[in-house]
Design an enzyme around this catalytic site. Structure first.
Site, PDB file in Angstrom:
ATOM      1  CD1 TRP A 137      11.857  48.369   3.617  1.00  0.00           C
ATOM      2  CD2 TRP A 137      13.436  48.036   2.286  1.00  0.00           C
ATOM      3  NE1 TRP A 137      11.438  48.326   2.174  1.00  0.00           N
ATOM      4  CE2 TRP A 137      12.373  48.044   1.434  1.00  0.00           C
ATOM      5  CE3 TRP A 137      15.010  47.713   1.787  1.00  0.00           C
ATOM      6  CZ2 TRP A 137      12.647  47.875  -0.046  1.00  0.00           C
ATOM      7  CZ3 TRP A 137      15.092  47.655   0.589  1.00  0.00           C
ATOM      8  CH2 TRP A 137      13.861  47.605  -0.492  1.00  0.00           C
ATOM      9  CG  ASP A 218      18.447  52.234   2.372  1.00  0.00           C
ATOM     10  OD1 ASP A 218      18.365  52.892   1.350  1.00  0.00           O
ATOM     11  OD2 ASP A 218      17.799  51.167   2.704  1.00  0.00           O
ATOM     12  CB  ALA A 220      15.029  55.317   0.401  1.00  0.00           C
ATOM     13  CE  LYS A 253      11.280  55.086  -1.407  1.00  0.00           C
ATOM     14  NZ  LYS A 253      10.797  53.906  -1.144  1.00  0.00           N
TER      15      LYS A 253
HETATM   16  C1  LMR Z   1       8.213  50.674   1.875  1.00  0.00           C
HETATM   17  O1  LMR Z   1       9.119  50.419   2.755  1.00  0.00           O
HETATM   18  O2  LMR Z   1       7.192  50.833   2.206  1.00  0.00           O
HETATM   19  C2  LMR Z   1       8.672  51.172   0.570  1.00  0.00           C
HETATM   20  O3  LMR Z   1       9.952  51.346   0.567  1.00  0.00           O
HETATM   21  C3  LMR Z   1       8.392  50.266  -0.475  1.00  0.00           C
HETATM   22  C4  LMR Z   1       8.957  48.873  -0.377  1.00  0.00           C
HETATM   23  O4  LMR Z   1       9.760  48.667  -1.568  1.00  0.00           O
HETATM   24  O5  LMR Z   1       8.995  48.049   0.489  1.00  0.00           O
END
Ligand code: LMR
Length: 399
Positions: A137, A218, A220, A253
């Site tokens: 991420w 993590d 999410a 989410k």
């Molecule tokens: C994403 O990866 O698109 C989401 O988790 C939104 C973000 O905060 O980046």
């Protein structure tokens, strides 16, 4: 008389600009595109068959009840809503829910939980290194840099083949020193969708234990992959095997309450006393950063999980989101052998084997907005956009 000579002071005006976070920039770029047939598969939000991100029915009902019954908005304290955390415990921790060595606290979204978890690690051991598989991420690295921990990157994903570079992952973790941190994605890997299998989780856990590492997981997207319990497999395995574990969780989410920022941080140490001390540091760090977490979204989640009827309806709505994600994956995967890997992955994201140039061309020629990395949000697509998306992507793969 003493005089002071000033060299030119550094002022705010001397700050160099920061490059916008590319995912957040995409929201603006897609919104500004006037083309009616644009396709936004950039940022990670669930969309239904007609391309909307609806508020869950249970969330609407909980918010109504909150509106009708909430009598005060007085402070709750750095821990936020304690009942919210208690209700999440069994959903996340499963058979570990009664373990008094594990403590959880409400945070502003999963991002707040990550920051708080890394703050705790940096407080305990500023020399710890964080082992992070790439790609990850895009906000992981900035958070790790913000707490000034050293980062060690290793290759996680073989993009052309859509598979995990598992031997590279193990080799990297084997090179870590006791006290180093293994940053892991609990499920629905962001950005690749390539999750560890249960046997791979076992191997990773063995290395983490052998090397004396601290896993920071993590999670999410619990419930978006295979199911709430299945998606928590890695978290629970690490809790079974390691004395010290940190979990950053998000409800943004799976309750579809993105902008309300609902999350939690979980800390396990070797004893309830050590956990209580660690949590005193967590509360101190939280106090310094946001003082107390925002209440509204967590209060609504609390109402949903505390009411058997609403909880049951939430599970149905969650299964509906998961089913759509998996159905869109299968539809894309069956369209072309080069996209077949997408059908074997989980969660909202997948990463196409395309370069930035092709991504920009898709944006310009076809009004398709995906991350520069080639990551796209599988359920960013409305049903009537899927065929056009596939055709454009296949064209890009052939170019
Ligand atoms: C994403 O990866 O698109 C989401 O988790 C939104 C973000 O905060 O980046």
């Amino acid at each position: 008389m003493l005089t002071r000579t000033h060299t030119k002071a550094v002022t705010l005006a001397d700050l160099p600009p920061v490059q916008n976070d590319s995912l957040l920039a995409l929201i603006g770029l897609a919104a500004a595109d006037p083309r009616n047939d644009k396709i936004d598969v950039g940022v990670g939000v669930f969309r239904d068959a007609v391309g909307n991100t609806p508020i869950l029915k249970v969330m609407k009902e909980a918010e109504q009840r909150l509106h009708d019954t909430q009598a005060t908005k007085a402070y709750l304290g750095s821990w936020g809503d304690r009942r919210f955390a208690d209700l999440l415990r069994p959903i996340l921790l499963g058979e570990h829910a009664a373990d008094e060595r594990i403590s959880g606290v409400q945070t502003p979204g999963g991002c707040g939980a990550l920051r708080l978890g890394f703050e705790l690690l940096a407080t305990a051991n500023p020399d710890a290194r964080v082992f992070m598989g790439t790609p990850s991420w895009p906000n992981h690295a900035p958070i790790i840099r913000a707490v000034r921990l050293e980062m060690v990157e290793y290759p996680y994903y073989e993009r052309g083949q859509g598979v995990i570079r598992f031997e590279d992952m193990l080799a990297a973790l084997r090179s870590a020193e006791p006290g180093d941190v293994a940053l892991l994605h609990g499920c629905c890997h962001n950005p690749t969708g390539a999750d560890l299998s249960e046997s791979q989780w076992r191997e990773v856990t063995n290395v983490v234990v052998e090397r004396g590492l601290i896993p920071l997981i993590d999670i999410a997207y619990q419930g978006f992959g295979r199911g709430l319990d299945e998606d928590a497999f890695g978290v629970r395995l690490m809790l079974s095997s390691c004395d010290e574990v940190i979990v950053a969780q998000s409800c943004d989410k799976n309750f579809s309450c993105y902008r309300d920022r609902v999350g939690s941080l979980w800390v396990k140490t070797g004893s309830p006393e050590a956990t209580a001390t660690a949590m005193s540091h967590v509360f101190q760090r939280a106090r310094e950063m946001w003082s107390m977490p925002p209440d509204h979204g967590a209060a609504a989640v609390h109402i949903i999980l505390d009411d058997p009827q609403l909880r049951a309806e939430w599970l149905i709505e969650l299964a509906g989101m998961r089913d759509r994600i998996n159905a869109v994956r299968q539809r894309i995967a069956s369209a072309d052998p080069r996209l077949a890997f997408i059908g074997k992955q989980f969660g909202m994201f997948s990463m196409l084997p395309v370069g930035k140039e092709q991504v920009l061309k898709l944006r310009e020629d076809d009004a398709i907005y995906m991350a520069d990395s080639g990551r796209f949000n599988v359920v960013g697509l409305g049903d009537d956009q899927i065929d056009r998306f596939i055709a454009a992507v296949v064209g890009a793969l052939e170019a």
